[in-house]
Design a protein around this motif. Structure first.
Motif, PDB file in Angstrom:
ATOM      1  N   THR A 250      -2.792  -1.332  -4.079  1.00 42.79           N
ATOM      2  CA  THR A 250      -3.387  -1.191  -3.051  1.00 42.79           C
ATOM      3  C   THR A 250      -4.395  -2.457  -2.319  1.00 42.79           C
ATOM      4  O   THR A 250      -4.759  -2.473  -1.434  1.00 42.79           O
ATOM      5  CB  THR A 250      -4.592  -0.032  -3.289  1.00 42.79           C
ATOM      6  N   THR A 251      -4.746  -3.108  -3.486  1.00 44.13           N
ATOM      7  CA  THR A 251      -5.840  -4.209  -2.913  1.00 44.13           C
ATOM      8  C   THR A 251      -5.399  -5.494  -3.804  1.00 44.13           C
ATOM      9  O   THR A 251      -5.044  -5.480  -5.075  1.00 44.13           O
ATOM     10  CB  THR A 251      -7.343  -3.668  -3.423  1.00 44.13           C
TER      11      THR A 251
ATOM     12  N   ASP B 288      -7.475 -11.886   0.827  1.00 41.56           N
ATOM     13  CA  ASP B 288      -8.104 -10.672   0.292  1.00 41.56           C
ATOM     14  C   ASP B 288      -7.954  -9.274   1.142  1.00 41.56           C
ATOM     15  O   ASP B 288      -8.516  -9.567   2.465  1.00 41.56           O
ATOM     16  CB  ASP B 288      -9.718 -10.789   0.133  1.00 41.56           C
ATOM     17  N   THR B 289      -7.242  -8.376   0.610  1.00 37.78           N
ATOM     18  CA  THR B 289      -7.014  -7.149   1.514  1.00 37.78           C
ATOM     19  C   THR B 289      -6.989  -5.846   0.809  1.00 37.78           C
ATOM     20  O   THR B 289      -6.571  -5.961  -0.247  1.00 37.78           O
ATOM     21  CB  THR B 289      -5.549  -7.326   2.220  1.00 37.78           C
ATOM     22  N   GLY B 290      -7.548  -4.752   1.397  1.00 35.79           N
ATOM     23  CA  GLY B 290      -7.468  -3.640   0.633  1.00 35.79           C
ATOM     24  C   GLY B 290      -8.399  -2.745   0.674  1.00 35.79           C
ATOM     25  O   GLY B 290      -9.756  -3.113   0.839  1.00 35.79           O
ATOM     26  N   PRO B 291      -8.303  -1.576   0.502  1.00 40.58           N
ATOM     27  CA  PRO B 291      -9.473  -0.643   0.597  1.00 40.58           C
ATOM     28  C   PRO B 291     -10.670  -0.580  -0.725  1.00 40.58           C
ATOM     29  O   PRO B 291     -11.794  -0.161  -0.386  1.00 40.58           O
ATOM     30  CB  PRO B 291      -9.012   0.839   0.755  1.00 40.58           C
ATOM     31  N   GLU B 292     -10.138  -1.043  -1.654  1.00 35.09           N
ATOM     32  CA  GLU B 292     -10.672  -1.253  -2.950  1.00 35.09           C
ATOM     33  C   GLU B 292     -11.326  -2.601  -3.263  1.00 35.09           C
ATOM     34  O   GLU B 292     -11.960  -2.905  -4.160  1.00 35.09           O
ATOM     35  CB  GLU B 292     -10.214  -0.888  -4.135  1.00 35.09           C
ATOM     36  N   LEU B 293     -11.471  -3.297  -1.991  1.00 27.49           N
ATOM     37  CA  LEU B 293     -11.877  -4.727  -2.063  1.00 27.49           C
ATOM     38  C   LEU B 293     -13.463  -4.995  -2.629  1.00 27.49           C
ATOM     39  O   LEU B 293     -13.384  -5.758  -3.521  1.00 27.49           O
ATOM     40  CB  LEU B 293     -11.901  -5.327  -0.471  1.00 27.49           C
TER      41      LEU B 293
ATOM     42  N   THR C 115      -5.504  -4.272  -7.704  1.00 29.98           N
ATOM     43  CA  THR C 115      -5.566  -2.915  -8.076  1.00 29.98           C
ATOM     44  C   THR C 115      -4.108  -1.892  -7.866  1.00 29.98           C
ATOM     45  O   THR C 115      -3.514  -2.253  -6.845  1.00 29.98           O
ATOM     46  CB  THR C 115      -6.453  -2.141  -7.519  1.00 29.98           C
TER      47      THR C 115
ATOM     48  N   GLY D 292       0.751  -1.224  -0.090  1.00 27.49           N
ATOM     49  CA  GLY D 292      -0.095  -0.030   0.161  1.00 27.49           C
ATOM     50  C   GLY D 292       0.775   1.231  -0.010  1.00 27.49           C
ATOM     51  O   GLY D 292       0.045   2.483   0.005  1.00 27.49           O
TER      52      GLY D 292
END
Length: 241
Positions: free
Chosen positions: A109-110, A225-230, A131, A83
């Motif tokens: 990011t994701t 699965d990880t990230g703000p755009e998930l 992403t 990130g």
């Protein structure tokens, strides 16, 4: 004889005391302690190579050889936390001959792991879909470097095997809202997607991006699965296929 010896001894003691007193000053105070040698220091200030305010010139000078914060000691290699953005040089020979060699801030990011995506099934067992936020931070347009010119993205599995992005059908995974790619206009940013066809054992590897100057940037990818755009990424892959 004893009287003479005692007098000589007293004289020696008096001389020693006088010498000690004179070394400490007329006021009888103790001499200042000799300062310890100072630890060696770097001749240049420490530079945080993950600082996004650094200019490309500053990053190249202090971090391009791996000597800055996060460097692993390998020339031209920089390791970053997931990130965190990398300040890179855009492609030197963009597809189609368009300009694109400016400064490009690249940020994964994701990540989403799926066996099937957008009508395709991973040949090796699971897709890792990531992403990437590309931002042209300088005064020039910028483009990601491509594998054809020795740059671009790779997945490095825990056992060391390197895989190119887009192998098998992974190149066909184009989530809505995350497939701008191509040239990024100066002062703007776009979403891109990279995807890898992996075995289950290859989850949680490292992605490596090599830019237009040959510098390489690495991020350790979370194994789940990880990230703000998930949510947005999963929604972008919905549909009847």
């Amino acid at each position: 004889m004893r009287t003479r010896a005692a007098a000589a001894t007293a004289a020696l003691l008096l001389a020693a005391l006088t010498a000690c007193g004179s070394s400490g000053g007329d006021d009888g105070s103790k001499p200042a302690a000799k300062p310890e040698p100072s630890a060696s220091r770097s001749s240049s200030p420490s530079v945080d190579c993950t600082d996004t305010s650094l200019s490309q010139a500053e990053w190249t000078e202090h971090c391009g050889d791996g000597s800055g914060t996060g460097g692993d000691g390998t020339a031209g290699t920089q390791e970053l936390a997931w990130g965190k953005p990398a300040r890179t040089t855009g492609a030197r020979n963009p597809f189609g001959g368009q300009p694109g060699g400016g400064e490009l801030e690249v940020t994964p990011t994701t990540v989403v792991y799926q066996r099937t995506a957008m009508g395709y099934t991973a040949a090796n067992g699971v897709y890792a879909i990531i992403t990437v936020r590309d931002k042209a931070t300088g005064s020039m347009d910028a483009t990601e470097s491509a594998r054809i010119e020795g740059g671009g993205w790779q997945w490095i599995a825990p056992d060391g095997q390197a895989l190119d992005d887009g192998e098998n059908d992974a190149s066909s995974i184009t989530p809505d809202g995350f497939t701008s790619g191509g040239m990024v206009r100066a002062g703007s940013w776009e979403w891109d997607t990279i995807a890898f066809d992996l075995t289950e054992a290859q989850r949680g590897g490292t992605i490596a991006y090599t830019d237009g100057s040959g510098a390489t940037f690495k991020w350790k990818v979370p194994p789940t699965d990880t990230g703000p755009e998930l949510a947005a990424l999963k929604k972008g892959m919905e549909g009847n296929y």
